[in-house]
Design a protein around this motif. Structure first.
Motif, PDB file in Angstrom:
ATOM      1  N   GLU A 159       0.823  -1.210   0.000  1.00 36.29           N
ATOM      2  CA  GLU A 159       0.000   0.000   0.000  1.00 36.29           C
ATOM      3  C   GLU A 159       0.858   1.261   0.000  1.00 36.29           C
ATOM      4  O   GLU A 159       0.358   2.352  -0.291  1.00 36.29           O
ATOM      5  CB  GLU A 159      -0.923  -0.010   1.220  1.00 36.29           C
ATOM      6  N   LYS A 160       2.121   1.125   0.304  1.00 41.04           N
ATOM      7  CA  LYS A 160       3.015   2.285   0.333  1.00 41.04           C
ATOM      8  C   LYS A 160       3.164   2.921  -1.047  1.00 41.04           C
ATOM      9  O   LYS A 160       3.480   4.101  -1.160  1.00 41.04           O
ATOM     10  CB  LYS A 160       4.398   1.877   0.858  1.00 41.04           C
ATOM     11  N   GLN A 161       2.928   2.123  -2.091  1.00 42.10           N
ATOM     12  CA  GLN A 161       3.066   2.630  -3.455  1.00 42.10           C
ATOM     13  C   GLN A 161       1.744   3.125  -4.041  1.00 42.10           C
ATOM     14  O   GLN A 161       1.667   3.483  -5.212  1.00 42.10           O
ATOM     15  CB  GLN A 161       3.640   1.540  -4.364  1.00 42.10           C
ATOM     16  N   SER A 162       0.688   3.156  -3.247  1.00 42.04           N
ATOM     17  CA  SER A 162      -0.608   3.633  -3.746  1.00 42.04           C
ATOM     18  C   SER A 162      -0.560   5.137  -3.992  1.00 42.04           C
ATOM     19  O   SER A 162       0.342   5.837  -3.511  1.00 42.04           O
ATOM     20  CB  SER A 162      -1.715   3.314  -2.742  1.00 42.04           C
ATOM     21  N   LEU A 163      -1.538   5.654  -4.720  1.00 38.04           N
ATOM     22  CA  LEU A 163      -1.567   7.073  -5.073  1.00 38.04           C
ATOM     23  C   LEU A 163      -1.575   7.975  -3.842  1.00 38.04           C
ATOM     24  O   LEU A 163      -0.937   9.030  -3.828  1.00 38.04           O
ATOM     25  CB  LEU A 163      -2.803   7.358  -5.939  1.00 38.04           C
ATOM     26  N   GLY A 164      -2.297   7.578  -2.793  1.00 40.79           N
ATOM     27  CA  GLY A 164      -2.405   8.413  -1.609  1.00 40.79           C
ATOM     28  C   GLY A 164      -1.271   8.276  -0.624  1.00 40.79           C
ATOM     29  O   GLY A 164      -1.178   9.050   0.336  1.00 40.79           O
ATOM     30  N   ASN A 165      -0.362   7.302  -0.870  1.00 37.00           N
ATOM     31  CA  ASN A 165       0.725   7.047   0.075  1.00 37.00           C
ATOM     32  C   ASN A 165       2.117   7.286  -0.490  1.00 37.00           C
ATOM     33  O   ASN A 165       3.027   7.693   0.234  1.00 37.00           O
ATOM     34  CB  ASN A 165       0.648   5.593   0.577  1.00 37.00           C
ATOM     35  N   ASN A 166       2.300   7.038  -1.775  1.00 33.78           N
ATOM     36  CA  ASN A 166       3.632   7.085  -2.369  1.00 33.78           C
ATOM     37  C   ASN A 166       4.271   8.468  -2.245  1.00 33.78           C
ATOM     38  O   ASN A 166       3.670   9.471  -2.637  1.00 33.78           O
ATOM     39  CB  ASN A 166       3.554   6.678  -3.845  1.00 33.78           C
ATOM     40  N   ASN A 167       5.469   8.510  -1.685  1.00 36.03           N
ATOM     41  CA  ASN A 167       6.195   9.771  -1.458  1.00 36.03           C
ATOM     42  C   ASN A 167       5.392  10.752  -0.612  1.00 36.03           C
ATOM     43  O   ASN A 167       5.572  11.971  -0.717  1.00 36.03           O
ATOM     44  CB  ASN A 167       6.560  10.427  -2.799  1.00 36.03           C
ATOM     45  N   SER A 168       4.519  10.230   0.229  1.00 40.44           N
ATOM     46  CA  SER A 168       3.668  11.091   1.043  1.00 40.44           C
ATOM     47  C   SER A 168       3.665  10.656   2.504  1.00 40.44           C
ATOM     48  O   SER A 168       4.061  11.406   3.381  1.00 40.44           O
ATOM     49  CB  SER A 168       2.241  11.083   0.476  1.00 40.44           C
ATOM     50  N   VAL A 169       3.198   9.436   2.783  1.00 40.18           N
ATOM     51  CA  VAL A 169       3.221   8.963   4.169  1.00 40.18           C
ATOM     52  C   VAL A 169       4.669   8.705   4.589  1.00 40.18           C
ATOM     53  O   VAL A 169       5.510   8.328   3.773  1.00 40.18           O
ATOM     54  CB  VAL A 169       2.375   7.692   4.358  1.00 40.18           C
ATOM     55  N   ARG A 170       4.954   8.895   5.850  1.00 41.22           N
ATOM     56  CA  ARG A 170       6.315   8.751   6.362  1.00 41.22           C
ATOM     57  C   ARG A 170       6.266   8.322   7.824  1.00 41.22           C
ATOM     58  O   ARG A 170       5.205   8.320   8.433  1.00 41.22           O
ATOM     59  CB  ARG A 170       7.077  10.078   6.216  1.00 41.22           C
ATOM     60  N   GLY A 171       7.420   7.972   8.348  1.00 42.30           N
ATOM     61  CA  GLY A 171       7.509   7.557   9.746  1.00 42.30           C
ATOM     62  C   GLY A 171       7.690   6.066   9.928  1.00 42.30           C
ATOM     63  O   GLY A 171       7.701   5.561  11.055  1.00 42.30           O
ATOM     64  N   PHE A 172       7.855   5.334   8.817  1.00 43.03           N
ATOM     65  CA  PHE A 172       8.005   3.886   8.912  1.00 43.03           C
ATOM     66  C   PHE A 172       9.245   3.495   9.721  1.00 43.03           C
ATOM     67  O   PHE A 172       9.234   2.504  10.449  1.00 43.03           O
ATOM     68  CB  PHE A 172       8.079   3.268   7.514  1.00 43.03           C
ATOM     69  N   ASP A 173      10.325   4.257   9.570  1.00 45.22           N
ATOM     70  CA  ASP A 173      11.548   3.958  10.320  1.00 45.22           C
ATOM     71  C   ASP A 173      11.337   4.143  11.820  1.00 45.22           C
ATOM     72  O   ASP A 173      11.922   3.419  12.636  1.00 45.22           O
ATOM     73  CB  ASP A 173      12.704   4.838   9.831  1.00 45.22           C
ATOM     74  N   VAL A 174      10.488   5.097  12.193  1.00 37.96           N
ATOM     75  CA  VAL A 174      10.207   5.325  13.608  1.00 37.96           C
ATOM     76  C   VAL A 174       9.379   4.162  14.169  1.00 37.96           C
ATOM     77  O   VAL A 174       9.616   3.691  15.280  1.00 37.96           O
ATOM     78  CB  VAL A 174       9.463   6.661  13.809  1.00 37.96           C
ATOM     79  N   VAL A 175       8.428   3.675  13.390  1.00 46.71           N
ATOM     80  CA  VAL A 175       7.656   2.495  13.803  1.00 46.71           C
ATOM     81  C   VAL A 175       8.579   1.292  13.943  1.00 46.71           C
ATOM     82  O   VAL A 175       8.440   0.493  14.875  1.00 46.71           O
ATOM     83  CB  VAL A 175       6.532   2.204  12.790  1.00 46.71           C
ATOM     84  N   ASP A 176       9.544   1.166  13.052  1.00 49.50           N
ATOM     85  CA  ASP A 176      10.529   0.086  13.154  1.00 49.50           C
ATOM     86  C   ASP A 176      11.257   0.126  14.497  1.00 49.50           C
ATOM     87  O   ASP A 176      11.475  -0.908  15.136  1.00 49.50           O
ATOM     88  CB  ASP A 176      11.568   0.193  12.033  1.00 49.50           C
ATOM     89  N   ARG A 177      11.644   1.322  14.918  1.00 48.65           N
ATOM     90  CA  ARG A 177      12.370   1.450  16.191  1.00 48.65           C
ATOM     91  C   ARG A 177      11.474   1.087  17.371  1.00 48.65           C
ATOM     92  O   ARG A 177      11.926   0.478  18.335  1.00 48.65           O
ATOM     93  CB  ARG A 177      12.932   2.869  16.336  1.00 48.65           C
ATOM     94  N   MET A 178      10.206   1.491  17.300  1.00 45.87           N
ATOM     95  CA  MET A 178       9.270   1.105  18.360  1.00 45.87           C
ATOM     96  C   MET A 178       9.162  -0.413  18.448  1.00 45.87           C
ATOM     97  O   MET A 178       9.236  -1.000  19.529  1.00 45.87           O
ATOM     98  CB  MET A 178       7.887   1.692  18.073  1.00 45.87           C
ATOM     99  N   LYS A 179       8.979  -1.046  17.286  1.00 45.44           N
ATOM    100  CA  LYS A 179       8.822  -2.498  17.251  1.00 45.44           C
ATOM    101  C   LYS A 179      10.072  -3.200  17.755  1.00 45.44           C
ATOM    102  O   LYS A 179       9.994  -4.178  18.515  1.00 45.44           O
ATOM    103  CB  LYS A 179       8.498  -2.942  15.821  1.00 45.44           C
TER     104      LYS A 179
END
Length: 348
Positions: free
Chosen positions: A94-114
């Motif tokens: 879903e990261k490559q969808s029109l509403g997410n690609n180059n727009s949503v961010r913070g995945f690296d921060v979620v990685d650190r939480m996990k």
């Protein structure tokens, strides 16, 4: 009792009321609980809060970004952490969808939480719940309301780029289409729509999402007439015609990093950045206009509605019990590769 304590108390009570409201009709909703991790991972909230607090020192935008991740996750097959999955032979991310690609961010921060949670409570806290908790903490740390999270979600085993393209609101949507998108996933097209749009009181947006308003709106050869004139001139300098669509600017020109009701007061003076912001007030005959006016006058009314809408959204098609899984790495479904420490936090 201080005013902030009063707000927290009232919203906590509203949270429990809403939990009771959902207890019964749906087995999955009934299994969500504010005490879900009390015995298995009592430090979960503290661990997530500490990661966010540290990140905010260098990236004030991360609070809005984490809140947006939760929203974009829940709008596609419910709140199951599907947005976090990377592409694989079986996953169309879903990261490559029109509403997410180059727009949503913070995945690296979620990685650190996990990663930190796996060290303390291995195999216990789902990625879907991490997004839920991180969203609430991000709002609270930015000056918004605090509420009690309902927890116990499990992670989905798949993602859907096609459904993300279909379901996620676009900055080019009409008010009617926005309402339809909210109704389709199980929210309502009035209070939920306006309250959750209020999350645009912090964060940023790309020129790509609003440049069409600045010069030749709807092919009329003139800017969007609902835009405040001085605000228009400022935006035309930030996003010149034919310029870089990736340039970003504040969604809330008044208090860009604070979670408050300034978003709604901005709409009243034509300073809604996105077309989908301004139409909540300015669309002819919009039944959302009265809600906007109410929230612009009363911060508490906005906070109360926002909390209830967030809880309602967080309950969308959740997986509980033996459904789904608890991912060891939020980016991939469980398998041999997730058991390696080297793969626990993958690259961006």
């Amino acid at each position: 009792m201080s005013s902030s304590s009063t707000i927290h108390f009232y919203l906590a009570a509203a949270t429990l009321f809403f939990a009771a409201l959902f207890h019964g009709p749906s087995p999955s909703h009934a299994q969500l609980s504010p005490t879900f991790y009390d015995r298995t991972c009592p430090q979960v909230t503290k661990i997530i809060r500490d990661v966010i607090y540290k990140e905010l020192r260098t990236d004030i935008r991360i609070a809005a970004s984490l809140n947006r991740l939760h929203f974009h996750d829940c709008f596609v097959n419910g709140c199951d952490g599907s947005l976090l999955l990377d592409n694989s032979p079986t996953i169309d991310s879903e990261k490559q969808s029109l509403g997410n690609n180059n727009s949503v961010r913070g995945f690296d921060v979620v990685d650190r939480m996990k990663s930190q949670l796996e060290k303390v409570c291995p195999g216990v806290v789902s990625c879907a719940d991490i997004l839920t908790i991180a969203s609430q903490i991000s709002v609270t740390l930015s000056g918004g309301p605090s509420w009690t999270n309902l927890l116990g979600r499990r992670d989905g085993l798949t993602a859907s780029r096609a459904l993300a393209d279909e379901n996620l609101p676009s900055p080019f949507d009409s008010l009617e289409l926005l309402k339809q998108r909210f109704t389709k996933v199980g929210l309502n097209g009035d209070v939920d729509l306006v309250a959750l749009s209020g999350a645009h009181t912090f964060g940023k947006a790309r020129c790509l999402g609003f440049a069409h308003r600045l010069f030749n709106f709807s092919g009329q050869g003139a800017p969007d007439p609902t835009l405040n004139k001085s605000f228009l001139k400022k935006l035309q300098k930030i996003c010149p015609q034919g310029g870089n669509g990736s340039v970003i600017t504040d969604l809330d020109v008044t208090t860009p990093n604070a979670f408050d009701n300034a978003y709604f007061t901005n709409l009243k003076i034509g300073k809604g950045l996105l077309e989908t912001d301004q139409i909540l007030l300015s669309a002819p005959g919009a039944d959302t206009a009265d809600i906007v006016k109410k929230f612009s006058k009363n911060t508490f009314a906005f906070f109360e509605a926002f909390v209830l809408s967030m809880i309602r959204m967080g309950n969308l098609s959740v997986l509980t019990g033996n459904q789904g899984e608890i991912r060891l790495n939020c980016r991939v479904v469980n398998g041999p590769s997730t058991l390696s420490d080297d793969n626990l936090v993958s690259s961006i």
